[in-house]
Scaffold this active site. Structure first.
Site, PDB file in Angstrom:
ATOM      1  N   THR A   1     -90.741  75.667 -44.079  1.00 48.33           N
ATOM      2  CA  THR A   1     -91.969  74.891 -43.907  1.00 48.33           C
ATOM      3  C   THR A   1     -93.190  75.762 -44.211  1.00 48.33           C
ATOM      4  OG1 THR A   1     -90.765  73.817 -42.094  1.00 48.33           O
ATOM      5  CG2 THR A   1     -93.046  73.159 -42.414  1.00 48.33           C
TER       6      THR A   1
ATOM      7  N   ASP B   1     -97.531  78.393 -39.026  1.00 47.42           N
ATOM      8  CA  ASP B   1     -96.102  78.721 -39.033  1.00 47.42           C
ATOM      9  C   ASP B   1     -95.285  77.502 -38.609  1.00 47.42           C
ATOM     10  OD1 ASP B   1     -93.760  80.158 -39.250  1.00 47.42           O
ATOM     11  OD2 ASP B   1     -94.217  81.577 -37.650  1.00 47.42           O
TER      12      ASP B   1
ATOM     13  N   ASP C   1     -88.576  76.032 -34.749  1.00 51.86           N
ATOM     14  CA  ASP C   1     -87.234  75.455 -34.671  1.00 51.86           C
ATOM     15  C   ASP C   1     -87.196  74.298 -33.681  1.00 51.86           C
ATOM     16  OD1 ASP C   1     -85.899  77.273 -36.531  1.00 51.86           O
ATOM     17  OD2 ASP C   1     -86.494  78.784 -35.072  1.00 51.86           O
TER      18      ASP C   1
ATOM     19  N   LYS D   1     -88.684  79.822 -31.813  1.00 48.09           N
ATOM     20  CA  LYS D   1     -88.822  80.276 -33.187  1.00 48.09           C
ATOM     21  C   LYS D   1     -87.875  81.449 -33.412  1.00 48.09           C
ATOM     22  CE  LYS D   1     -92.821  80.922 -34.948  1.00 48.09           C
ATOM     23  NZ  LYS D   1     -92.173  80.465 -36.204  1.00 48.09           N
ATOM     24  N   GLY D   2     -87.646  81.736 -34.688  1.00 44.98           N
ATOM     25  CA  GLY D   2     -86.792  82.873 -35.013  1.00 44.98           C
ATOM     26  C   GLY D   2     -85.527  82.505 -35.741  1.00 44.98           C
TER      27      GLY D   2
ATOM     28  N   GLU E   1     -93.771  87.397 -36.231  1.00 43.56           N
ATOM     29  CA  GLU E   1     -94.467  86.110 -36.030  1.00 43.56           C
ATOM     30  C   GLU E   1     -95.238  86.128 -34.723  1.00 43.56           C
ATOM     31  OE1 GLU E   1     -91.410  83.122 -38.416  1.00 43.56           O
ATOM     32  OE2 GLU E   1     -91.121  83.411 -36.283  1.00 43.56           O
TER      33      GLU E   1
ATOM     34  N   LYS F   1     -88.114  68.419 -35.170  1.00 38.54           N
ATOM     35  CA  LYS F   1     -88.303  69.632 -34.361  1.00 38.54           C
ATOM     36  C   LYS F   1     -88.891  69.332 -32.974  1.00 38.54           C
ATOM     37  CE  LYS F   1     -87.174  72.268 -37.934  1.00 38.54           C
ATOM     38  NZ  LYS F   1     -88.048  73.214 -38.562  1.00 38.54           N
TER      39      LYS F   1
HETATM   40  C1  5RP Z   1     -88.589  82.013 -38.737  1.00 40.38           C
HETATM   41  C2  5RP Z   1     -89.115  80.879 -37.929  1.00 40.38           C
HETATM   42  C3  5RP Z   1     -89.319  79.586 -38.644  1.00 40.38           C
HETATM   43  O1  5RP Z   1     -90.646  79.213 -38.504  1.00 40.38           O
HETATM   44  C4  5RP Z   1     -88.420  78.551 -38.054  1.00 40.38           C
HETATM   45  O2  5RP Z   1     -87.082  79.031 -38.121  1.00 40.38           O
HETATM   46  C5  5RP Z   1     -88.530  77.220 -38.788  1.00 40.38           C
HETATM   47  O3  5RP Z   1     -88.037  77.372 -40.080  1.00 40.38           O
HETATM   48  P1  5RP Z   1     -88.003  76.176 -41.111  1.00 40.38           P
HETATM   49  O4  5RP Z   1     -89.418  75.837 -41.424  1.00 40.38           O
HETATM   50  O5  5RP Z   1     -87.261  76.733 -42.293  1.00 40.38           O
HETATM   51  O6  5RP Z   1     -87.275  75.037 -40.469  1.00 40.38           O
HETATM   52  O7  5RP Z   1     -89.365  80.959 -36.752  1.00 40.38           O
HETATM   53  O8  5RP Z   1     -88.318  83.126 -37.935  1.00 40.38           O
END
Ligand code: 5RP
Length: 231
Positions: free
Chosen positions: A35, A85, A88, A98-99, A107, A125
């Site tokens: 994202t 940002d 998850d 997150k992570g 982050e 989410k």
């Molecule tokens: C990376 C993160 C991402 O922001 C989280 O995993 C969401 O990822 P995505 O946008 O691909 O669903 O925390 O460490």
């Protein structure tokens, strides 16, 4: 709309927000993940407005540089007007897990010094209670087993994150990640402080003490802006 289309929609909405609210010449904080990548791609059209970016991962740095953004070390920067940002999971207070992409520590650092934290996410989410998504904990490798025992005592199931070849996933900081399944996180702020205090924990992927100020959430009817900042 597909999940990818929703990510593009919120990435563009975040770029529109930044272009309308952040002064020219500012340095922007940029997160990690698919994202966040949509945000980077959308912001590239107006990159000339900005001095550059502080990046939250090696992968994000590569994408920003490919678009011609200058990257700043956070130590060179006094303030960041905005950090954008993904997440998850995000609950009704703006607390997040997150992570999933492994970039949680950087982050959290960049988020902690930003005036405004904009979360961008597709509607899948949003949750009532955090914990369905495994909670990442970045650990110093020698502490992995000791921290795993503490996680088990809390009722969680720690799983070492591995790569496709079975070797441990190593973060940009040279550490490992335990993904914790089976937690129902009704008090994210307390759990964040508790886990962060364990020796060997670099960061827990709970973003509650510094959660999102607002979320741009993409769903079938478009982008909804959800506010969390307390007066
Ligand atoms: C990376 C993160 C991402 O922001 C989280 O995993 C969401 O990822 P995505 O946008 O691909 O669903 O925390 O460490």
């Amino acid at each position: 709309m597909t999940q990818d289309e929703l990510k593009q929609l919120v990435g563009q909405a975040a770029a529109d927000y930044v272009n309308a609210n952040v002064p020219e010449g500012a340095v922007i904080g940029v997160g990690t993940g698919s994202t966040a990548n949509c945000f980077i791609d959308a912001l590239a059209a107006s990159k000339g407005r900005y001095r550059g970016a502080v990046s939250s991962s090696v992968a994000t740095t590569a994408r920003l540089e490919a678009h011609g953004f200058k990257i700043f070390d956070l130590n060179e920067i006094e303030s960041l007007p905005v950090y954008v940002d993904g997440a998850d999971e995000i609950d009704g207070t703006g607390a997040m897990i997150k992570g999933g992409g492994g970039a949680l520590t950087r982050e959290k650092i960049v988020a902690s010094v930003s005036d405004v934290f904009v979360c961008i996410a597709d509607a899948s989410k949003r949750v009532d209670v955090l914990g369905q998504f495994p909670l990442p904990i970045e650990v110093v490798p020698m502490a992995r087993t000791a921290i795993g025992r503490r996680v088990t005592a809390l009722g969680g199931v720690p799983v070492l994150r591995v790569q496709k070849d079975g070797s441990p996933f190593i973060t940009d900081n040279g550490n490992e990640i335990l993904d914790v399944k089976g937690l129902r996180i009704s008090d994210p702020r307390t759990l964040e402080a508790h886990v962060n205090a364990w020796p060997g924990v670099v960061t827990v992927g709970l973003f509650a003490a510094r959660g999102a100020d607002f979320c741009l959430l993409g769903g079938e009817t478009g982008v909804e802006r959800i506010e969390y900042r307390k007066a």
